[in-house]
Design an enzyme around this catalytic site. Structure first.
Site, PDB file in Angstrom:
ATOM      1  N   CYS A  24     -20.492 -14.272  -6.713  1.00  0.00           N
ATOM      2  CA  CYS A  24     -21.314 -13.370  -5.952  1.00  0.00           C
ATOM      3  C   CYS A  24     -22.683 -14.006  -6.585  1.00  0.00           C
ATOM      4  O   CYS A  24     -23.627 -13.986  -5.746  1.00  0.00           O
ATOM      5  CB  CYS A  24     -21.262 -12.046  -6.232  1.00  0.00           C
ATOM      6  SG  CYS A  24     -19.985 -11.133  -5.484  1.00  0.00           S
TER       7      CYS A  24
ATOM      8  N   SER B  22     -15.684   5.176   3.857  1.00  0.00           N
ATOM      9  CA  SER B  22     -14.159   4.990   4.091  1.00  0.00           C
ATOM     10  C   SER B  22     -13.408   6.101   3.881  1.00  0.00           C
ATOM     11  O   SER B  22     -12.539   6.655   4.515  1.00  0.00           O
ATOM     12  CB  SER B  22     -13.767   3.871   3.425  1.00  0.00           C
ATOM     13  OG  SER B  22     -12.782   3.083   4.252  1.00  0.00           O
TER      14      SER B  22
ATOM     15  N   ASP C  20       0.831  -1.203  -0.069  1.00  0.00           N
ATOM     16  CA  ASP C  20      -0.124   0.037   0.223  1.00  0.00           C
ATOM     17  C   ASP C  20       0.742   1.221  -0.124  1.00  0.00           C
ATOM     18  O   ASP C  20       0.512   2.472   0.443  1.00  0.00           O
ATOM     19  CB  ASP C  20      -1.007  -0.076   1.484  1.00  0.00           C
ATOM     20  CG  ASP C  20      -2.031   1.064   1.290  1.00  0.00           C
ATOM     21  OD1 ASP C  20      -2.341   1.317   0.120  1.00  0.00           O
ATOM     22  OD2 ASP C  20      -2.302   1.595   2.344  1.00  0.00           O
TER      23      ASP C  20
ATOM     24  N   ASP D 250     -16.912  -0.768   7.385  1.00  0.00           N
ATOM     25  CA  ASP D 250     -16.880  -2.220   7.088  1.00  0.00           C
ATOM     26  C   ASP D 250     -18.077  -2.559   6.524  1.00  0.00           C
ATOM     27  O   ASP D 250     -18.312  -3.943   6.377  1.00  0.00           O
ATOM     28  CB  ASP D 250     -16.444  -2.927   8.343  1.00  0.00           C
ATOM     29  CG  ASP D 250     -14.932  -2.762   8.936  1.00  0.00           C
ATOM     30  OD1 ASP D 250     -14.135  -2.449   8.010  1.00  0.00           O
ATOM     31  OD2 ASP D 250     -14.675  -2.729   9.791  1.00  0.00           O
TER      32      ASP D 250
HETATM   33  S1  SF4 Z   1     -22.211  -9.185  -0.305  1.00  0.00           S
HETATM   34 FE1  SF4 Z   1     -21.508  -8.361  -2.348  1.00  0.00          FE
HETATM   35  S2  SF4 Z   1     -19.437  -9.046  -2.526  1.00  0.00           S
HETATM   36 FE2  SF4 Z   1     -20.354 -10.339  -1.014  1.00  0.00          FE
HETATM   37  S3  SF4 Z   1     -21.307 -12.131  -2.278  1.00  0.00           S
HETATM   38 FE3  SF4 Z   1     -22.750 -10.455  -1.980  1.00  0.00          FE
HETATM   39  S4  SF4 Z   1     -22.741  -9.352  -3.928  1.00  0.00           S
HETATM   40 FE4  SF4 Z   1     -20.603 -10.546  -3.670  1.00  0.00          FE
END
Ligand code: SF4
Length: 383
Positions: free
Chosen positions: A184, A212, A130, A237
């Site tokens: 996802c 953030s 970073d 978060d």
């Molecule tokens: S919360 Fe967002 S990043 Fe996590 S599985 Fe669901 S769509 Fe994907």
């Protein structure tokens, strides 16, 4: 024959406490050029991002004889249950629990680098955490560390997305690993949960809306952002908290990421009263100190206003009479949100001596609000 194999590097990395490791080829970032351009055209990139695309996608600018990038990840998903706060508190993101991860990862990568060098004395290596503009998530994705979540985080099926990333630029060629495509599916929990509506569509983030970023933005924040910040003191978060991959992610026992002096739900008056010495003690060892004391105190002032924390009124008054014009302005505003008409006298007194135009404006607005001349839309406050 090669002086070292990928498997030998993987085994040693694991003995150094590196949870995930993968290999990518140096040109893997070239394909992101147009995406960066599109982000900028849409105003999705925030002011602290590097404007020179070449620096973001070309690791040869850092090491001209680079032949591989070793991507590493260390989980910060520690098994830690925090105490219930007794008083008004501000929230500290998990990225800032315990010791600053930059130092922790650098130490692990230096060990791994030392091992590679012991086997290949002519190798050139450069460890990065970073501290450079390269697209580190894209490197991790190309190295097979995890897939891109719709919140743009890198998600590993075993460790989730609470992982810190680091890179070792290396002059030895290694076969690149295979990227993992998104898992996802139909899930859109992070899109719905994001308080700043920063995930404008799956895999696309408007960083300017991300809370953030708001918590580290040193300038003056707009009213809507201030309300959405809720209790956040450093980082956010939320999109990770709701992600199912983090719900069943492996927990790690890693004492360096267990909160110490800085608590996940830290007492607001404690933050508001911090002098330089206290700031160094409490925030100094963590990853949240880099934007400085003033920004952290500003966020605590905002958290007081957003949660109607009347216990903070006396401390806010102290800041109003204090030596920082930026904080004087914010405390006048916060007092007008949570205090009563009797505070007009103090704000008026300070306004008479105020030299900073922006703070003056905040004080004048605060006085109007206390007199009832201004209607404030408080929708969403107190999150
Ligand atoms: S919360 Fe967002 S990043 Fe996590 S599985 Fe669901 S769509 Fe994907």
């Amino acid at each position: 024959m090669k002086c070292i194999t990928k498997d030998e590097i993987r085994d040693y990395a694991s003995s150094c406490g590196i949870d995930l490791i993968g290999f990518a080829e140096p040109d893997c970032l070239v394909k992101y050029h147009d995406l960066l351009k599109e982000r900028e055209n849409n105003n999705y990139s925030c002011p602290i991002e590097e404007k020179n695309y070449e620096k973001r996608i070309n690791p040869r600018l850092i090491m001209d004889n680079i032949r591989s990038i070793i991507s590493i990840a260390v989980s910060y998903n520690v098994d830690y249950v925090h105490e219930k706060p007794q008083k008004g508190y501000g929230i500290i993101s998990r990225t800032s629990w315990g010791t600053d991860y930059h130092a922790v990862l650098k130490n692990k990568m230096d060990k791994l680098g030392g091992f590679i060098k012991s086997r290949c004395p002519d190798v050139e290596l450069k460890c990065l955490v970073d501290n450079n503009p390269l697209l580190e998530r894209a490197i991790a994705y190309n190295a097979g560390i995890g897939f891109y979540g719709k919140n743009s985080m890198i998600i590993n099926e075993e460790y989730g997305s609470y992982i810190f990333l680091g890179e070792i630029l290396c002059s030895i060629y290694f076969e690149p690993d295979t990227p993992v495509e998104s898992k996802c599916g139909e899930c859109e929990l992070c899109l719905k949960a994001c308080p700043g509506q920063a995930i404008v569509e799956p895999f696309k983030i408007n960083a300017n809306r991300c809370l953030s970023f708001a918590t580290i933005n040193k300038g003056y924040l707009d009213d809507k952002t201030v309300i959405k910040m809720g209790r956040r003191i450093y980082g956010c978060d939320t999109c990770q908290k709701v992600c199912p991959y983090n719900k069943w992610a492996k927990k790690v026992s890693r004492p360096e990421f267990v909160p110490d002096k800085l608590k996940p739900k830290h007492d607001l008056t404690d933050i508001l009263n911090m002098d330089n010495k206290k700031f160094k003690q409490v925030f100094g060892p963590t990853a949240s100190s880099w934007r400085g004391k003033r920004t952290i105190i500003r966020n605590a002032i905002i958290a007081c206003a957003n949660t109607n924390e009347k216990n903070c009124i006396n401390t806010l008054k102290k800041i109003l009479y204090g030596d920082n014009s930026y904080l004087r302005g914010y405390s006048a505003w916060a007092l007008s949100v949570i205090g009563g008409k009797e505070l007009s006298k103090d704000i008026d007194e300070v306004l008479g001596k105020e030299g900073d135009e922006r703070s003056k404006k905040m004080m004048i607005d605060a006085l109007k609000k206390l007199k009832g001349d201004v209607f404030e839309d408080n929708t969403g406050r107190g999150i």
